[in-house]
Design an enzyme around this catalytic site. Structure first.
Site, mmCIF file in Angstrom:
data_model
loop_
_atom_site.group_PDB
_atom_site.id
_atom_site.type_symbol
_atom_site.label_atom_id
_atom_site.label_comp_id
_atom_site.label_asym_id
_atom_site.label_seq_id
_atom_site.Cartn_x
_atom_site.Cartn_y
_atom_site.Cartn_z
ATOM 1 N N ASP A 33 0.839 -1.203 0.000
ATOM 2 C CA ASP A 33 0.000 0.000 0.000
ATOM 3 C C ASP A 33 0.874 1.254 0.000
ATOM 4 O O ASP A 33 0.717 2.140 -0.839
ATOM 5 C CB ASP A 33 -0.920 0.006 1.228
ATOM 6 C CG ASP A 33 -1.764 -1.248 1.309
ATOM 7 O OD1 ASP A 33 -2.587 -1.452 0.410
ATOM 8 O OD2 ASP A 33 -1.573 -2.022 2.256
ATOM 9 N N SER A 79 6.053 -5.165 -6.165
ATOM 10 C CA SER A 79 7.263 -5.902 -6.554
ATOM 11 C C SER A 79 6.992 -6.714 -7.825
ATOM 12 O O SER A 79 7.899 -6.941 -8.634
ATOM 13 C CB SER A 79 7.756 -6.813 -5.427
ATOM 14 O OG SER A 79 6.767 -7.746 -5.049
ATOM 15 N N GLN A 126 13.588 1.153 -1.521
ATOM 16 C CA GLN A 126 12.848 0.797 -2.732
ATOM 17 C C GLN A 126 13.711 0.875 -4.007
ATOM 18 O O GLN A 126 13.589 0.023 -4.885
ATOM 19 C CB GLN A 126 11.639 1.725 -2.865
ATOM 20 C CG GLN A 126 10.365 1.028 -3.185
ATOM 21 C CD GLN A 126 9.228 2.015 -3.407
ATOM 22 O OE1 GLN A 126 9.426 3.208 -3.667
ATOM 23 N NE2 GLN A 126 8.016 1.518 -3.313
ATOM 24 N N GLY A 137 2.477 -9.930 -4.142
ATOM 25 C CA GLY A 137 1.613 -8.758 -3.995
ATOM 26 C C GLY A 137 1.401 -8.014 -5.302
ATOM 27 O O GLY A 137 0.989 -8.592 -6.309
ATOM 28 N N GLU A 138 1.753 -6.738 -5.288
ATOM 29 C CA GLU A 138 1.442 -5.898 -6.447
ATOM 30 C C GLU A 138 2.664 -5.127 -6.952
ATOM 31 O O GLU A 138 3.043 -5.213 -8.116
ATOM 32 C CB GLU A 138 0.315 -4.927 -6.051
ATOM 33 C CG GLU A 138 -0.212 -4.130 -7.194
ATOM 34 C CD GLU A 138 -1.519 -3.408 -6.870
ATOM 35 O OE1 GLU A 138 -2.381 -3.973 -6.172
ATOM 36 O OE2 GLU A 138 -1.681 -2.267 -7.331
ATOM 37 N N TYR A 161 5.531 -14.518 0.575
ATOM 38 C CA TYR A 161 4.870 -14.791 1.845
ATOM 39 C C TYR A 161 5.332 -16.179 2.301
ATOM 40 O O TYR A 161 5.983 -16.893 1.533
ATOM 41 C CB TYR A 161 3.345 -14.754 1.662
ATOM 42 C CG TYR A 161 2.847 -13.481 0.992
ATOM 43 C CD1 TYR A 161 2.950 -12.258 1.652
ATOM 44 C CD2 TYR A 161 2.318 -13.496 -0.288
ATOM 45 C CE1 TYR A 161 2.506 -11.084 1.042
ATOM 46 C CE2 TYR A 161 1.873 -12.329 -0.907
ATOM 47 C CZ TYR A 161 1.985 -11.124 -0.234
ATOM 48 O OH TYR A 161 1.566 -9.969 -0.842
HETATM 49 O O1 TRH Z 1 4.295 -6.127 0.706
HETATM 50 P P1 TRH Z 1 3.357 -6.722 -0.246
HETATM 51 O O2 TRH Z 1 2.956 -8.093 0.061
HETATM 52 O O3 TRH Z 1 2.099 -5.817 -0.396
HETATM 53 C C1 TRH Z 1 0.805 -6.329 -0.536
HETATM 54 C C2 TRH Z 1 0.185 -6.034 -1.874
HETATM 55 O O4 TRH Z 1 0.384 -4.733 -2.300
HETATM 56 C C3 TRH Z 1 -1.284 -6.310 -1.810
HETATM 57 O O5 TRH Z 1 -1.890 -5.932 -3.026
HETATM 58 C C4 TRH Z 1 -1.879 -5.547 -0.672
HETATM 59 O O6 TRH Z 1 -3.218 -5.766 -0.577
HETATM 60 C C5 TRH Z 1 -1.210 -6.002 0.582
HETATM 61 O O7 TRH Z 1 0.157 -5.702 0.511
HETATM 62 C C6 TRH Z 1 -1.796 -5.326 1.787
HETATM 63 O O8 TRH Z 1 4.025 -6.747 -1.710
HETATM 64 P P2 TRH Z 1 4.269 -5.577 -2.777
HETATM 65 O O9 TRH Z 1 3.015 -5.064 -3.327
HETATM 66 O O10 TRH Z 1 5.231 -6.136 -3.723
HETATM 67 O O11 TRH Z 1 4.977 -4.400 -1.971
HETATM 68 C C7 TRH Z 1 6.254 -4.507 -1.449
HETATM 69 C C8 TRH Z 1 6.936 -3.167 -1.453
HETATM 70 O O12 TRH Z 1 8.141 -3.248 -0.706
HETATM 71 C C9 TRH Z 1 7.320 -2.692 -2.844
HETATM 72 O O13 TRH Z 1 7.113 -1.288 -2.953
HETATM 73 C C10 TRH Z 1 8.797 -2.976 -2.918
HETATM 74 C C11 TRH Z 1 9.213 -2.753 -1.498
HETATM 75 N N1 TRH Z 1 10.446 -3.437 -1.090
HETATM 76 C C12 TRH Z 1 11.516 -2.655 -0.713
HETATM 77 O O14 TRH Z 1 11.459 -1.431 -0.778
HETATM 78 N N2 TRH Z 1 12.651 -3.283 -0.294
HETATM 79 C C13 TRH Z 1 12.779 -4.632 -0.257
HETATM 80 O O15 TRH Z 1 13.851 -5.155 0.141
HETATM 81 C C14 TRH Z 1 11.683 -5.411 -0.669
HETATM 82 C C15 TRH Z 1 11.789 -6.912 -0.681
HETATM 83 C C16 TRH Z 1 10.520 -4.786 -1.073
#
Ligand code: TRH
Length: 397
Positions: A19, A282, A262, A279-280, A200
């Site tokens: 998010d 990544s 990020q 998720g979304e 996960y």
């Molecule tokens: O963390 P997530 O599982 O987020 C999820 C999804 O967005 C899902 O749609 C939502 O409903 C839920 O959260 C609540 O996975 P996502 O979307 O890939 O987000 C991870 C963020 O973390 C992304 O912006 C990349 C960042 N990230 C870093 O900045 N550094 C890191 O080392 C890693 C592994 C990720």
């Protein structure tokens, strides 16, 4: 010069980092590329800090990359009336405070109100993107904005210069060397496969680790700390794990990394031969990396995530097959790489059978990389989400 148009983006962190990851990416791009005055309201600055270490969770307001970041207490009162923004975004279907909506209703002209939805490849998205939803009691209209991978959707986030930075990194041994040094690791050895894993908890993880340990090619697996790390430690007989830990078995070496910021995480995706993502956000970033990837969808109640997985696979495997045919043109019959990809993704999301599915997927890695690049070329033509959003809002302003 007229003052920059003010946009407010509201973000509730439900769990994980997606998010805030998406809301921040959008806010930064709107400020940097469109000169907008962007305020980002976040209810959980500690999560924000994990992906942007510069954030100080104790500060009620702070500025980063031109974005005015506010700690948002959804129960607290609204902002002062003159500060109501011209465009108001509820990121990922969160809800703005009621007093703020009332202040919006008193504006003339009314602000543009956007519900920025979750990303999906399902067909119905196209029918709902851009639809208005009148407020039941206030004289306001909220518009649904759906990210997606097809014409008729809002597209996906892609800041300007992303391709140039990625290509420069992937072409530069010096940049890559500097990146590995920052991580405290040597560059990959010749012939070694480098994989990243952001996932996960997953019951199929041990069988995948076994598959990597048993294959002929050496594999280095890089795992930013997070949810599957405890499982990883158990596999190696350790009680826990922290950044810097590493283990070795057969052909597999595992390194636990700290959570990267990020932008540095992008470097990891660009540096690896294959990325496991979730998720979304990544998921989208791994696509832009142009390398083979394996997606674990965010699990939803009543398996609501399965139609999303299948919808994406339907579109994507068609692209994989097209890319594969092109790659092997005139050569012996090819293995079905679209099927190999679908089998692994389904096994990984079902949490069973990923170890068996891995070899066929990995055999297809060249075709998968090519297909990914072709897919990206198509998606780029849709325009990026921020640009589509700015145009959409400007028409309504
Ligand atoms: O963390 P997530 O599982 O987020 C999820 C999804 O967005 C899902 O749609 C939502 O409903 C839920 O959260 C609540 O996975 P996502 O979307 O890939 O987000 C991870 C963020 O973390 C992304 O912006 C990349 C960042 N990230 C870093 O900045 N550094 C890191 O080392 C890693 C592994 C990720």
């Amino acid at each position: 010069m007229p003052p920059a148009t003010r946009w407010d983006i509201f973000c509730t962190v439900i769990d994980n980092y997606g998010d805030i990851g998406i809301a921040w990416r959008l806010a930064r791009q709107l400020s940097a590329e469109y000169g907008l005055s962007v305020r980002l309201w976040v209810d959980d600055l500690a999560s924000f800090q994990r992906i942007r270490p510069e954030i100080d969770p104790r500060q009620p307001s702070q500025t980063l990359a031109g974005v005015d970041i506010r700690r948002w207490d959804p129960a607290a009162a609204a902002v002062p009336e003159p500060e109501v923004a011209r465009v108001v975004i509820e990121a990922l279907a969160c809800q703005i405070p009621e007093p703020y909506a009332q202040a919006m209703a008193r504006q003339d002209p009314k602000p543009v109100w956007i519900n920025l939805e979750y990303l999906s490849a399902e067909d119905w998205i196209e029918g709902c993107h851009g639809l208005p939803s009148p407020h039941p009691t206030l004289p306001l209209v909220k518009y649904f904005f759906f990210p997606g991978w097809t014409p008729g959707t809002g597209g996906v986030l892609r800041e300007s210069g992303l391709y140039a930075r990625r290509d420069a990194f992937q072409a530069s041994p010096a940049e890559q060397h500097a990146f590995w040094t920052r991580l405290g690791l040597p560059p990959p050895k010749p012939g070694e496969a480098t994989l990243s894993l952001f996932a996960y908890e997953n019951a199929a993880l041990p069988e995948l680790l076994q598959a990597w340990a048993g294959q002929t090619q050496p594999t280095r697996l890089l795992v930013p700390e997070g949810r599957p790390v405890r499982q990883m430690a158990q596999f190696f007989g350790a009680t826990g794990a922290q950044p810097g830990d590493h283990w070795h078995t057969g052909q597999l070496t595992v390194h636990i990394l700290p959570m990267l910021d990020q932008d540095e995480y992008d470097h990891l995706l660009w540096a690896c031969d294959c990325n496991f993502v979730r998720g979304e956000d990544s998921f989208v970033r791994a696509q832009w990396a142009g390398r083979p990837l394996v997606w674990q969808a965010y699990r939803q109640e009543e398996d609501a995530h399965w139609p999303k997985i299948q919808a994406f696979l339907d579109r994507y495997t068609a692209q994989v097959q097209a890319g594969h045919t092109q790659l092997l043109d005139g050569h012996a019959p090819a293995p079905d790489c679209g099927q190999a990809l679908a089998t692994l993704w389904q096994a990984w999301n079902r949490e069973q059978g990923a170890g068996i599915a891995w070899p066929a997927f990995w055999q297809c890695r060249q075709a998968l990389a090519l297909a990914q690049q072709e897919w990206n070329n198509r998606i780029r033509k849709l325009g990026d989400l921020a640009d589509n959003l700015v145009h959409f809002c400007n028409e309504k302003l």
